[in-house]
Design a protein around this motif. Structure first.
Motif, PDB file in Angstrom:
ATOM      1  N   GLY A  26       0.785  -1.224   0.000  1.00  0.00           N
ATOM      2  CA  GLY A  26       0.000   0.000   0.000  1.00  0.00           C
ATOM      3  C   GLY A  26       0.814   1.270   0.000  1.00  0.00           C
ATOM      4  N   ALA A  27       2.067   1.195   0.429  1.00  0.00           N
ATOM      5  CA  ALA A  27       2.878   2.403   0.494  1.00  0.00           C
ATOM      6  C   ALA A  27       4.327   2.054   0.231  1.00  0.00           C
ATOM      7  CB  ALA A  27       2.731   3.058   1.874  1.00  0.00           C
ATOM      8  N   HIS A  28       5.017   2.940  -0.470  1.00  0.00           N
ATOM      9  CA  HIS A  28       6.431   2.746  -0.700  1.00  0.00           C
ATOM     10  C   HIS A  28       7.077   4.073  -1.022  1.00  0.00           C
ATOM     11  CE1 HIS A  28       4.534   2.355  -4.691  1.00  0.00           C
ATOM     12  NE2 HIS A  28       5.605   3.001  -5.119  1.00  0.00           N
ATOM     13  N   GLY A  29       8.358   4.204  -0.664  1.00  0.00           N
ATOM     14  CA  GLY A  29       9.097   5.421  -0.909  1.00  0.00           C
ATOM     15  C   GLY A  29      10.360   5.131  -1.702  1.00  0.00           C
ATOM     16  N   LEU A  30      10.795   6.116  -2.463  1.00  0.00           N
ATOM     17  CA  LEU A  30      12.005   5.966  -3.270  1.00  0.00           C
ATOM     18  C   LEU A  30      12.536   7.353  -3.599  1.00  0.00           C
ATOM     19  CD1 LEU A  30      11.083   6.716  -6.462  1.00  0.00           C
ATOM     20  CD2 LEU A  30       9.951   4.528  -6.208  1.00  0.00           C
ATOM     21  N   TYR A  31      13.735   7.383  -4.168  1.00  0.00           N
ATOM     22  CA  TYR A  31      14.253   8.635  -4.697  1.00  0.00           C
ATOM     23  C   TYR A  31      14.931   8.351  -6.026  1.00  0.00           C
ATOM     24  CZ  TYR A  31      19.087   7.529  -3.331  1.00  0.00           C
ATOM     25  OH  TYR A  31      20.325   6.957  -3.226  1.00  0.00           O
ATOM     26  N   PHE A  32      15.000   9.385  -6.868  1.00  0.00           N
ATOM     27  CA  PHE A  32      15.587   9.234  -8.191  1.00  0.00           C
ATOM     28  C   PHE A  32      16.184  10.572  -8.606  1.00  0.00           C
ATOM     29  CE2 PHE A  32      11.112  10.229  -8.492  1.00  0.00           C
ATOM     30  CZ  PHE A  32      11.054  11.271  -9.395  1.00  0.00           C
ATOM     31  N   GLY A  54       0.500  11.154  -3.051  1.00  0.00           N
ATOM     32  CA  GLY A  54       1.935  11.181  -3.303  1.00  0.00           C
ATOM     33  C   GLY A  54       2.577  12.376  -2.630  1.00  0.00           C
ATOM     34  N   ASN A  55       3.622  12.132  -1.861  1.00  0.00           N
ATOM     35  CA  ASN A  55       4.389  13.194  -1.222  1.00  0.00           C
ATOM     36  C   ASN A  55       5.794  13.202  -1.817  1.00  0.00           C
ATOM     37  OD1 ASN A  55       2.585  14.152   1.199  1.00  0.00           O
ATOM     38  ND2 ASN A  55       2.507  11.927   1.258  1.00  0.00           N
ATOM     39  N   TYR A  56       6.292  14.368  -2.136  1.00  0.00           N
ATOM     40  CA  TYR A  56       7.624  14.455  -2.723  1.00  0.00           C
ATOM     41  C   TYR A  56       8.363  15.667  -2.166  1.00  0.00           C
ATOM     42  CZ  TYR A  56       6.248  18.400  -5.617  1.00  0.00           C
ATOM     43  OH  TYR A  56       5.834  19.631  -6.037  1.00  0.00           O
ATOM     44  N   ARG A  57       9.677  15.614  -2.231  1.00  0.00           N
ATOM     45  CA  ARG A  57      10.537  16.747  -1.922  1.00  0.00           C
ATOM     46  C   ARG A  57      11.783  16.651  -2.794  1.00  0.00           C
ATOM     47  NH1 ARG A  57      14.722  15.390   1.681  1.00  0.00           N
ATOM     48  NH2 ARG A  57      14.523  13.261   2.521  1.00  0.00           N
ATOM     49  N   THR A  58      12.329  17.784  -3.124  1.00  0.00           N
ATOM     50  CA  THR A  58      13.451  17.820  -4.053  1.00  0.00           C
ATOM     51  C   THR A  58      14.705  18.341  -3.357  1.00  0.00           C
ATOM     52  OG1 THR A  58      12.828  20.034  -4.792  1.00  0.00           O
ATOM     53  CG2 THR A  58      11.943  18.170  -6.030  1.00  0.00           C
ATOM     54  N   GLY A 127      22.072  21.133 -13.464  1.00  0.00           N
ATOM     55  CA  GLY A 127      21.103  20.265 -14.125  1.00  0.00           C
ATOM     56  C   GLY A 127      20.842  18.962 -13.408  1.00  0.00           C
ATOM     57  N   LYS A 128      21.236  18.841 -12.125  1.00  0.00           N
ATOM     58  CA  LYS A 128      21.074  17.594 -11.389  1.00  0.00           C
ATOM     59  C   LYS A 128      20.146  17.811 -10.206  1.00  0.00           C
ATOM     60  CE  LYS A 128      23.842  13.720  -9.657  1.00  0.00           C
ATOM     61  NZ  LYS A 128      25.222  13.260  -9.338  1.00  0.00           N
ATOM     62  N   LEU A 129      19.115  16.979 -10.119  1.00  0.00           N
ATOM     63  CA  LEU A 129      18.105  17.125  -9.081  1.00  0.00           C
ATOM     64  C   LEU A 129      17.738  15.752  -8.530  1.00  0.00           C
ATOM     65  CD1 LEU A 129      16.170  19.333  -7.820  1.00  0.00           C
ATOM     66  CD2 LEU A 129      14.478  18.552  -9.474  1.00  0.00           C
ATOM     67  N   ARG A 130      17.601  15.667  -7.215  1.00  0.00           N
ATOM     68  CA  ARG A 130      17.171  14.431  -6.563  1.00  0.00           C
ATOM     69  C   ARG A 130      15.751  14.633  -6.052  1.00  0.00           C
ATOM     70  NH1 ARG A 130      20.715  11.575  -1.915  1.00  0.00           N
ATOM     71  NH2 ARG A 130      21.810  10.844  -3.776  1.00  0.00           N
ATOM     72  N   VAL A 131      14.887  13.682  -6.373  1.00  0.00           N
ATOM     73  CA  VAL A 131      13.478  13.758  -5.976  1.00  0.00           C
ATOM     74  C   VAL A 131      13.154  12.569  -5.082  1.00  0.00           C
ATOM     75  CG1 VAL A 131      11.087  13.882  -6.762  1.00  0.00           C
ATOM     76  CG2 VAL A 131      12.910  14.892  -8.158  1.00  0.00           C
ATOM     77  N   HIS A 132      12.686  12.853  -3.876  1.00  0.00           N
ATOM     78  CA  HIS A 132      12.209  11.824  -2.951  1.00  0.00           C
ATOM     79  C   HIS A 132      10.696  11.706  -3.126  1.00  0.00           C
ATOM     80  CE1 HIS A 132      16.010  11.559  -0.577  1.00  0.00           C
ATOM     81  NE2 HIS A 132      16.147  12.791  -1.024  1.00  0.00           N
ATOM     82  N   LEU A 133      10.224  10.509  -3.420  1.00  0.00           N
ATOM     83  CA  LEU A 133       8.798  10.293  -3.712  1.00  0.00           C
ATOM     84  C   LEU A 133       8.249   9.181  -2.843  1.00  0.00           C
ATOM     85  CD1 LEU A 133       6.287  10.847  -5.488  1.00  0.00           C
ATOM     86  CD2 LEU A 133       7.182   9.160  -7.106  1.00  0.00           C
ATOM     87  N   ASP A 134       7.119   9.446  -2.207  1.00  0.00           N
ATOM     88  CA  ASP A 134       6.428   8.469  -1.364  1.00  0.00           C
ATOM     89  C   ASP A 134       4.985   8.379  -1.839  1.00  0.00           C
ATOM     90  OD1 ASP A 134       5.810   6.682   0.721  1.00  0.00           O
ATOM     91  OD2 ASP A 134       5.147   8.334   2.004  1.00  0.00           O
ATOM     92  N   ILE A 135       4.588   7.200  -2.310  1.00  0.00           N
ATOM     93  CA  ILE A 135       3.234   6.979  -2.828  1.00  0.00           C
ATOM     94  C   ILE A 135       2.472   6.078  -1.869  1.00  0.00           C
ATOM     95  CG2 ILE A 135       1.858   6.079  -4.733  1.00  0.00           C
ATOM     96  CD1 ILE A 135       4.151   6.719  -6.593  1.00  0.00           C
ATOM     97  N   GLN A 136       1.294   6.528  -1.467  1.00  0.00           N
ATOM     98  CA  GLN A 136       0.429   5.771  -0.559  1.00  0.00           C
ATOM     99  C   GLN A 136      -0.890   5.472  -1.270  1.00  0.00           C
ATOM    100  OE1 GLN A 136       0.252   8.465   2.774  1.00  0.00           O
ATOM    101  NE2 GLN A 136       2.068   7.584   3.732  1.00  0.00           N
TER     102      GLN A 136
END
Length: 227
Positions: A26-32, A54-58, A127-136
């Motif tokens: 039901g829920a998982h988090g990752l970054y890319f 979905g919660n995200y932060r950059t 030009g480099k960005l890290r995105v943390h994404l959590d989808i519930q």
């Protein structure tokens, strides 16, 4: 009686495993990492009428310190969600940190895409960005402490609410599995029919080819006066 007890125990074990599966999925988090204006998409299997949060932060890459630091508030992030039919469910511009919500109306694979349309990261982050994404998904998207405070629920009432939501989510998962099985069955039947008609067509072609060859050989032998 023993057989009934064994079947009841098996049903309870199956139900517990299904609950654990739903809770785990039901829920998982990752970054890319993404580049400037680069789009990154994810496929999420979602049952019908299910809420997704979905919660995200950059974070931006600091060349001098060589670490990722929190992004500036002016950075823009665009979120787009499409249903299995390719229809846009959500398309909205957010900030460097945010939260998006949508409800599925069609079961199947939903495409969730994020990309930055800001050129400022080219100046400050190379030009480099890290995105943390959590989808519930499903009942995991519910904020139960907030629900308890709003509806003034006791701990027992809140637990009962959670169990009811889990049962509802399990029913949706079961309906979605039946939907997938039905699609697989229809696809298999369609494939089998195509194979059958192709086999029949090949057989007819072979028979017609054989008849033509026999007539051709017969006329050839008659011309040579071998028959």
């Amino acid at each position: 009686m023993a057989g009934v007890g064994v079947k009841r125990l098996q049903a309870m074990v199956w139900f517990a495993l299904l609950v654990l599966t739903v809770c785990a999925a039901g829920a998982h988090g990752l970054y890319f990492h993404i580049g400037e204006t680069e789009k990154r998409c994810f496929i999420e299997e979602i049952p019908d009428e299910t809420m997704v949060i979905g919660n995200y932060r950059t974070q931006m890459w600091d060349k001098q310190k060589e670490v990722f630091l929190p992004s500036t508030p002016g950075l823009g992030m665009h979120v787009e969600v499409k249903d299995p039919d390719g229809k846009v469910v959500l398309s909205r511009q957010y900030g460097s940190e945010g939260r998006f919500t949508f409800t599925s109306h069609t079961p199947g694979d939903h495409q969730i895409c994020l990309h930055s349309n800001s050129t400022r990261m080219a100046l400050f982050a190379g030009g480099k960005l890290r995105v943390h994404l959590d989808i519930q998904v499903g009942e995991h998207a519910n904020n139960y402490p907030e629900i308890a405070a709003k509806d003034k629920l006791t701990e027992l009432q809140l637990r009962a609410r959670q169990l009811l939501d889990q049962v509802e989510q399990i029913q949706k998962e079961q309906d979605y599995q039946r939907y997938r099985e039905e699609r697989f069955r229809l696809t298999s039947e369609s494939t089998n029919q195509r194979v059958l008609w192709w086999s029949i067509a090949q057989t007819v072609i072979l028979i017609l080819t054989g008849i033509w060859q026999m007539r051709h050989l017969k006329s050839f032998f008659e011309a040579k006066k071998l028959v």
